[in-house]
Design an enzyme around this catalytic site. Structure first.
Site, short mmCIF file in Angstrom:
data_model
loop_
_atom_site.label_atom_id
_atom_site.label_comp_id
_atom_site.label_asym_id
_atom_site.label_seq_id
_atom_site.Cartn_x
_atom_site.Cartn_y
_atom_site.Cartn_z
N LYS A 22 0.85 -1.21 0.00
CA LYS A 22 0.00 0.00 0.00
C LYS A 22 0.88 1.25 0.00
O LYS A 22 0.68 2.16 -0.81
CB LYS A 22 -0.89 0.02 1.25
CG LYS A 22 -1.51 1.38 1.57
CD LYS A 22 -2.41 1.38 2.76
CE LYS A 22 -1.79 1.87 4.02
NZ LYS A 22 -1.56 3.30 4.17
N ASN A 23 1.86 1.29 0.90
CA ASN A 23 2.62 2.54 1.06
C ASN A 23 3.65 2.75 -0.03
O ASN A 23 4.26 3.82 -0.10
CB ASN A 23 3.25 2.59 2.46
CG ASN A 23 2.17 2.80 3.52
OD1 ASN A 23 1.03 3.14 3.21
ND2 ASN A 23 2.52 2.57 4.77
N CYS A 116 -5.19 8.30 8.83
CA CYS A 116 -5.33 7.81 10.21
C CYS A 116 -4.92 8.87 11.21
O CYS A 116 -3.92 9.54 11.05
CB CYS A 116 -4.47 6.56 10.38
SG CYS A 116 -5.12 5.17 9.46
N ARG A 121 0.18 15.08 12.73
CA ARG A 121 0.55 14.79 11.33
C ARG A 121 0.64 16.07 10.50
O ARG A 121 -0.05 16.27 9.50
CB ARG A 121 -0.44 13.81 10.71
CG ARG A 121 -0.46 12.47 11.46
CD ARG A 121 -1.14 11.39 10.71
NE ARG A 121 -0.23 10.76 9.73
CZ ARG A 121 -0.58 9.71 9.00
NH1 ARG A 121 -1.80 9.24 9.07
NH2 ARG A 121 0.28 9.16 8.15
N ASP A 305 4.04 1.02 12.04
CA ASP A 305 2.77 0.45 11.57
C ASP A 305 2.50 -0.94 12.13
O ASP A 305 1.38 -1.44 12.02
CB ASP A 305 2.71 0.41 10.03
CG ASP A 305 2.70 1.81 9.46
OD1 ASP A 305 2.99 1.96 8.26
OD2 ASP A 305 2.43 2.75 10.22
N ARG A 397 -8.74 -0.08 4.29
CA ARG A 397 -7.85 0.92 3.67
C ARG A 397 -6.55 0.27 3.24
O ARG A 397 -5.90 0.72 2.31
CB ARG A 397 -7.56 2.05 4.66
CG ARG A 397 -8.77 2.89 5.03
CD ARG A 397 -8.37 4.13 5.73
NE ARG A 397 -7.28 4.76 4.99
CZ ARG A 397 -6.53 5.73 5.50
NH1 ARG A 397 -6.74 6.16 6.72
NH2 ARG A 397 -5.57 6.26 4.80
C1 EPZ Z 1 3.88 7.25 6.05
O1 EPZ Z 1 3.14 8.28 6.68
C2 EPZ Z 1 2.95 6.05 5.98
N1 EPZ Z 1 1.78 6.38 5.18
C3 EPZ Z 1 2.52 5.65 7.39
O2 EPZ Z 1 1.72 4.48 7.27
C4 EPZ Z 1 3.76 5.32 8.21
O3 EPZ Z 1 3.37 5.03 9.53
C5 EPZ Z 1 4.71 6.53 8.20
O4 EPZ Z 1 5.02 6.89 6.84
C6 EPZ Z 1 6.01 6.24 8.94
O5 EPZ Z 1 6.65 5.17 8.37
C7 EPZ Z 1 1.85 6.30 3.84
O6 EPZ Z 1 2.89 6.01 3.28
C8 EPZ Z 1 0.58 6.60 3.08
P1 EPZ Z 1 6.05 10.65 8.10
P2 EPZ Z 1 3.71 9.81 6.68
O7 EPZ Z 1 5.93 11.88 7.28
O8 EPZ Z 1 4.35 10.08 5.39
C9 EPZ Z 1 6.16 13.99 11.45
C10 EPZ Z 1 -0.16 3.12 7.61
O9 EPZ Z 1 -0.70 2.63 8.61
N2 EPZ Z 1 6.07 14.94 10.32
O10 EPZ Z 1 7.30 9.84 8.01
O11 EPZ Z 1 2.62 10.68 7.14
C11 EPZ Z 1 4.84 13.26 11.69
O12 EPZ Z 1 3.99 14.02 12.49
C12 EPZ Z 1 0.33 4.56 7.65
O13 EPZ Z 1 0.03 2.53 6.52
C13 EPZ Z 1 6.24 16.30 10.56
O14 EPZ Z 1 6.48 16.72 11.69
O15 EPZ Z 1 4.83 9.67 7.82
C14 EPZ Z 1 5.26 11.99 12.36
O16 EPZ Z 1 5.43 12.23 13.73
C15 EPZ Z 1 0.11 5.22 8.98
N3 EPZ Z 1 6.11 17.16 9.52
C16 EPZ Z 1 6.62 11.69 11.72
O17 EPZ Z 1 7.06 12.93 11.12
C17 EPZ Z 1 5.85 16.73 8.26
O18 EPZ Z 1 5.77 17.58 7.34
C18 EPZ Z 1 6.57 10.61 10.65
O19 EPZ Z 1 5.76 11.08 9.62
C19 EPZ Z 1 5.67 15.35 8.03
C20 EPZ Z 1 5.80 14.46 9.08
#
Ligand code: EPZ
Length: 442
Positions: A22-23, A116, A121, A305, A397
């Site tokens: 998915k991701n 989610c 986020r 995850d 999802r």
């Molecule tokens: C991706 O989310 C995945 N989703 C998530 O999977 C996964 O948990 C996550 O990466 C971490 O591996 C998809 O790929 C669609 P991040 P993403 O940006 O991109 C902070 C699932 O269950 N952050 O690496 O949103 C954020 O708040 C989902 O399949 C900022 O501060 O993850 C978090 O604490 C859930 N500012 C951390 O970084 C930003 O601009 C990680 O977020 C972006 C993120």
């Protein structure tokens, strides 16, 4: 409220074929609009986030169709740069269309992403990176507007290796003028796969060992066909289903190289793992013990995850465990629901102390997001008696045909027939479990 019923306490036995990731596929679907031609994605999972992405692509003017398990996207004609609120706000990955639309059209207007609820986020890292490429971005209460006719390559150092921000910058940089260097980029396998997808389309991208990605903007991309890797989170979930029920579940097409941290943790609990070619079997018949400390971390650390499904396993392990969630500040919602099933969990900030008990008890519980829903299904499979899970639709999802697969492994799961309206929404895709009334196996 609609729910599913699980009659637990039965060990699961059998083999599961893994869906595509998915991701990995979600950023690729956004990437399809970079090229005015056809992109094909083999092993594309038939899950709700893909269905929503298809609706989003069609709203932009793309033609999208299935060729067996391959999804084809023809982005020859993009008729707008505006993403409808009702689609964009449904998932986190809609934000990735910001970089892709800027790359293709130099303009974008989209709602704030959904997805989610795991904490705030924010998208500050996404916007910072795109502004450094020269995009002018305005944020209003309801939407994000961006313009940038010709983005210019530059150096971008991420404060945190954000997966989504890395993907957004990648998608925008592919057609920018000059060279872009992303430092402290995310190293999740899905990033490498997105780079391969873009390289197959003709993009000039190099990943350096120390987590830097160099992109040389290229004017022309081409039609392509990409073979999606298997979903490592789904793989972990099914292995845990075998372990937590005391059964034996084999996962085929295992992405071993992406699951070292996960396999290490499973071994640490004493679950027997048997590798056989491209398959891996998890055997929970000998039980499993707690873990002194399980910490989630950016790749190659333990993936956030799988933290909730692991919490379910550790709730019924011998001994006490500690989990520290370092990625999302609000990813312990599931603990309250597991406590309703008898789990002994104490939360302190980003840490959970879990004292394992032999068996959970069936209860009425509620899921609030995708991986929490998966964790509750595992809990229901382990528990004695009947567990009713409302909010279970979140699981669609990210997990293709999960209830069908679990029933084939011996699970006793009953779903309520879904209304015709929802069945219509599935739009011609073979009905997913949960869009049809299925009865328990046996
Ligand atoms: C991706 O989310 C995945 N989703 C998530 O999977 C996964 O948990 C996550 O990466 C971490 O591996 C998809 O790929 C669609 P991040 P993403 O940006 O991109 C902070 C699932 O269950 N952050 O690496 O949103 C954020 O708040 C989902 O399949 C900022 O501060 O993850 C978090 O604490 C859930 N500012 C951390 O970084 C930003 O601009 C990680 O977020 C972006 C993120």
């Amino acid at each position: 409220m609609e729910c599913i019923e699980i009659r637990g306490g039965k060990p699961l036995y059998g083999t599961v074929k893994l869906q595509g990731s998915k991701n990995a596929v979600l950023p690729m679907l956004a990437g399809c609009i970079l090229h005015p031609g056809v992109s094909r994605l083999e092993h594309c999972p038939r899950i709700r986030d893909v269905q929503d992405s298809i609706r989003l692509l069609e709203a932009l003017g793309c033609r999208v169709w299935w060729e067996g398990s391959c999804l084809a996207v023809d982005a020859s004609r993009i008729c707008t740069w505006k993403i409808p609120e009702e689609i964009g706000a449904r998932m986190r990955s809609s934000i990735l269309f910001l970089g892709a639309l800027l790359g293709r059209l130099g303009k974008a207007c989209l709602p704030y992403p959904g997805g989610c609820v795991l904490g705030a986020r924010p998208i500050d890292l996404h916007l910072e990176g795109l502004r450094k490429l020269g995009a002018r971005i305005e944020e209003s209460a309801s939407c994000i507007r961006a313009e940038g006719e010709r983005l210019r390559g530059t150096e971008i150092s991420l404060r945190f290796p954000s997966v989504g921000a890395t993907e957004n910058i990648l998608l925008a940089a592919v057609l920018a003028d000059g060279e872009t260097v992303i430092r402290n980029a995310a190293r999740e396998p899905e990033i490498g796969e997105l780079c391969r997808f873009l390289q197959e389309k003709g993009a000039d991208i190099r990943i350096l060992p120390e987590g830097e990605i160099i992109i040389r903007g290229s004017a022309r991309l081409q039609d392509s066909r990409h073979e999606l890797a298997a979903d490592r989170i789904v793989a972990g979930t099914y292995l845990l289903a075998g372990a937590v029920t005391g059964g034996r579940v084999t996962v085929e097409r295992m992405p071993f190289s992406h699951m070292e941290a996960v396999c290490e943790v499973l071994k640490e609990t004493g679950i027997k793992l048997e590798k056989n070619g491209a398959s891996l079997t998890a055997d929970g018949s000998g039980g499993y013990c707690g873990i002194e400390l399980l910490e989630t971390a950016p790749y190659p650390g333990f993936p956030t995850d799988l933290q909730s499904p692991m919490m379910t396993l550790l709730s019924t392990a011998r001994g006490t465990s500690r989990i520290r969630e370092n990625i999302f500040e609000s990813r312990f919602k599931i603990a309250r629901q597991l406590q309703r099933m008898g789990a002994d969990i104490t939360l302190t900030g980003r840490e959970a102390i879990i004292c394992g008990i032999p068996k959970l008890r069936g209860a009425e519980v509620e899921a609030f997001e995708l991986r929490g829903a998966a964790a509750l299904v595992l809990a229901g499979l382990q528990a004695g008696g009947v567990t009713k899970i409302s909010g279970y639709r979140y699981i669609y999802r990210g997990y293709e045909q999960i209830f069908e697969s679990l029933k084939e492994l011996g699970a006793d799961i009953r779903q309520e027939p879904v209304s015709q309206r929802r069945a219509a929404f599935v739009k011609g895709l073979p009905e997913q479990a949960g869009t049809q009334s299925v009865t328990a196996k046996g």
